[in-house]
Design an enzyme around this catalytic site. Structure first.
Site, mmCIF file in Angstrom:
data_model
loop_
_atom_site.group_PDB
_atom_site.id
_atom_site.type_symbol
_atom_site.label_atom_id
_atom_site.label_comp_id
_atom_site.label_asym_id
_atom_site.label_seq_id
_atom_site.Cartn_x
_atom_site.Cartn_y
_atom_site.Cartn_z
ATOM 1 N N GLY A 14 23.892 23.192 54.676
ATOM 2 C CA GLY A 14 22.640 22.727 54.048
ATOM 3 C C GLY A 14 21.985 21.596 54.825
ATOM 4 C CE LYS B 119 31.180 14.552 49.486
ATOM 5 N NZ LYS B 119 29.849 15.081 49.315
ATOM 6 C CB ALA C 150 30.914 24.580 56.655
ATOM 7 N N PRO C 151 28.720 24.624 54.213
ATOM 8 C CG PRO C 151 27.756 25.759 52.412
ATOM 9 C CD PRO C 151 28.616 24.564 52.735
ATOM 10 C CB SER D 161 24.969 19.840 50.288
ATOM 11 O OG SER D 161 26.179 19.506 49.721
ATOM 12 C CG ASP E 248 39.451 16.036 62.786
ATOM 13 O OD1 ASP E 248 38.708 15.866 61.805
ATOM 14 O OD2 ASP E 248 40.461 15.347 63.011
ATOM 15 C CG ASP F 221 28.001 16.158 52.357
ATOM 16 O OD1 ASP F 221 28.471 15.334 51.550
ATOM 17 O OD2 ASP F 221 27.520 17.253 52.001
HETATM 18 C C1 LIG Z 1 30.630 18.918 50.880
HETATM 19 S S1 LIG Z 1 30.967 19.969 52.193
HETATM 20 C C2 LIG Z 1 29.579 19.730 53.228
HETATM 21 C C3 LIG Z 1 28.366 20.422 52.722
HETATM 22 C C4 LIG Z 1 27.241 20.378 53.733
HETATM 23 N N1 LIG Z 1 26.686 19.048 53.900
HETATM 24 C C5 LIG Z 1 26.114 21.312 53.355
HETATM 25 O O1 LIG Z 1 24.987 20.841 53.204
HETATM 26 O O2 LIG Z 1 26.320 22.491 53.215
HETATM 27 C C6 LIG Z 1 32.225 19.165 53.060
HETATM 28 C C7 LIG Z 1 32.682 19.841 54.340
HETATM 29 O O3 LIG Z 1 33.487 18.912 55.052
HETATM 30 C C8 LIG Z 1 34.377 19.664 55.828
HETATM 31 N N2 LIG Z 1 35.436 18.775 56.310
HETATM 32 C C9 LIG Z 1 36.308 18.038 55.606
HETATM 33 N N3 LIG Z 1 37.104 17.330 56.441
HETATM 34 C C10 LIG Z 1 36.704 17.635 57.693
HETATM 35 C C11 LIG Z 1 37.109 17.221 58.984
HETATM 36 N N4 LIG Z 1 38.104 16.355 59.149
HETATM 37 N N5 LIG Z 1 36.465 17.717 60.051
HETATM 38 C C12 LIG Z 1 35.444 18.600 59.910
HETATM 39 N N6 LIG Z 1 35.017 19.028 58.706
HETATM 40 C C13 LIG Z 1 35.643 18.560 57.615
HETATM 41 C C14 LIG Z 1 34.831 20.761 54.896
HETATM 42 O O4 LIG Z 1 35.298 21.875 55.642
HETATM 43 C C15 LIG Z 1 33.538 21.086 54.128
HETATM 44 O O5 LIG Z 1 32.898 22.196 54.692
#
Ligand SMILES: C[S@@+](CC[C@H](N)C(=O)[O-])C[C@H]1O[C@@H](n2cnc3c(N)ncnc32)[C@H](O)[C@@H]1O
Length: 333
Positions: free
Chosen positions: A203, A285, A200-201, A173, A239, A255
């Site tokens: 990027g 997405k 997370a993680p 990402s 959240d 993201d």
């Molecule tokens: C595609 S990953 C993000 C990757 C990140 N941009 C990177 O560069 O590593 C999507 C993240 O959204 C988090 N996520 C999904 N719904 C969420 C929420 N309601 N609150 C916080 N995090 C959330 C997931 O735990 C996941 O780690």
């Protein structure tokens, strides 16, 4: 006009163009031939990475034949042109096995022949174009087959490009956010504040932190790689939809793997309406949502982007898959 997309997304590009009234006459992975001539190509397309404007079509069997036809086209179309500075000369190819090598070979012969005719002009040719959105004059060749190419003197670039990876980046990402910063022509500066929702993680957080910005990384999941323990990153296990900044941030990054309308209504709208950020990059997405209907919503003049951040760039990035990216900034209050 030849419109190029990421291979596999040409049907979405065709749909996007059809909504603008532009008909497609030929389609193959990664490119479309579009009925459009003249000086006003559709700008700000999401799925088009680049447009070759008013191209000529060249057929020849041999490398020498192709190079000769391209040279003739160049000489004919550059008669009254001055070349005082480096000019872009780009040979590219559709996603066909071995075609990129063919294009490179023809490129070499073309330049050798050009050198014999106009050595100073040939020496100024560079195989690069700007990474940011721009309309550029130069020489642009696109091979669709071993004996067929389109060639244009002008190209419209929409800002997508392949980015370099960083060994400390915790996810792929990272490439998306780097590309989005490039698209926007801005990136977080030292001391700026960044809130990264769905971090997370890490990027995106890492990309901001390595530029000296102070990052709040919001995610229940763990940070990794260069984001883990980075002194400029504070990890908050919250959240994303409930998070409210204590004061306005310079940047919102978002993201989340969530339904795009949900993100639009419950993150993008409140953050922009309340001016909780100055700039933003948000990845949506498609999931099971129709991407073209989503684009219509995003582009609606009365929608949240139209009202709050009208210049927002909406793009299917080089590093995007089933997703699209919004990059924008709010006008001064
Ligand atoms: C595609 S990953 C993000 C990757 C990140 N941009 C990177 O560069 O590593 C999507 C993240 O959204 C988090 N996520 C999904 N719904 C969420 C929420 N309601 N609150 C916080 N995090 C959330 C997931 O735990 C996941 O780690």
């Amino acid at each position: 006009m030849i419109a190029r997309s990421q291979p596999g997304y040409e049907d979405l590009l065709r749909g996007e163009l059809a909504r603008l009234g532009a008909a497609t006459t030929e389609s193959a992975p990664g490119w479309l031939r579009v009925l459009h001539t003249g000086d006003n190509p559709p700008s700000d397309l999401c799925f088009a990475h680049r447009l070759l404007l008013n191209p000529a079509e060249i057929y020849a069997i041999t490398v020498n034949g192709l190079a000769q036809d391209l040279l003739n086209f160049f000489l004919e179309t550059s008669r009254d042109e001055r070349f005082d500075a480096p000019w872009p000369c780009l040979f590219e190819a559709a996603a066909v096995d071995g075609l990129a090598r063919r294009a490179a070979t023809v490129d070499g012969v073309f330049l050798a022949q050009l050198k014999k005719r106009l050595s100073r002009v040939a020496r100024l040719a560079v195989p690069v174009v700007p990474g940011t959105p721009a309309r550029v004059r130069g020489f642009f060749v696109f091979f669709t087959d071993f004996g067929r190419a389109f060639v244009a003197r002008e190209i419209l670039l929409n800002g997508q490009r392949r980015m370099a990876d960083d060994p400390l980046a915790p996810s792929r990402s990272y490439l998306k956010i780097e590309e989005a910063f490039n698209l926007l022509g801005r990136a977080p500066a030292p001391g700026e504040t960044v809130i990264d929702l769905g971090a997370a993680p890490g990027g995106w957080s890492y990309a901001a932190a390595k530029r000296g910005a102070k990052v709040a990384a919001i995610d229940n999941g763990p940070l990794k790689g260069g984001a883990l323990g980075h002194p400029a990153i504070t990890h908050l296990r919250e959240d994303a939809f409930a998070h409210r900044p204590r004061q306005a941030a310079d940047w919102l990054l978002c993201d989340l793997v969530e339904e795009p309308h949900h993100v639009l209504e419950n993150i993008v709208r409140p953050w922009l309406e309340n001016r909780w950020c100055r700039r933003f990059v948000v990845n949506l997405k498609f999931g099971r949502v129709d991407p073209l209907a989503l684009l219509d919503t995003l582009r609606a003049p009365g929608g949240v982007l139209g009202k709050r951040a009208p210049g927002t760039r909406i793009r299917h990035l080089h590093h995007d898959r089933e997703e699209l990216t919004l990059a924008g900034e709010l006008p001064p209050a």
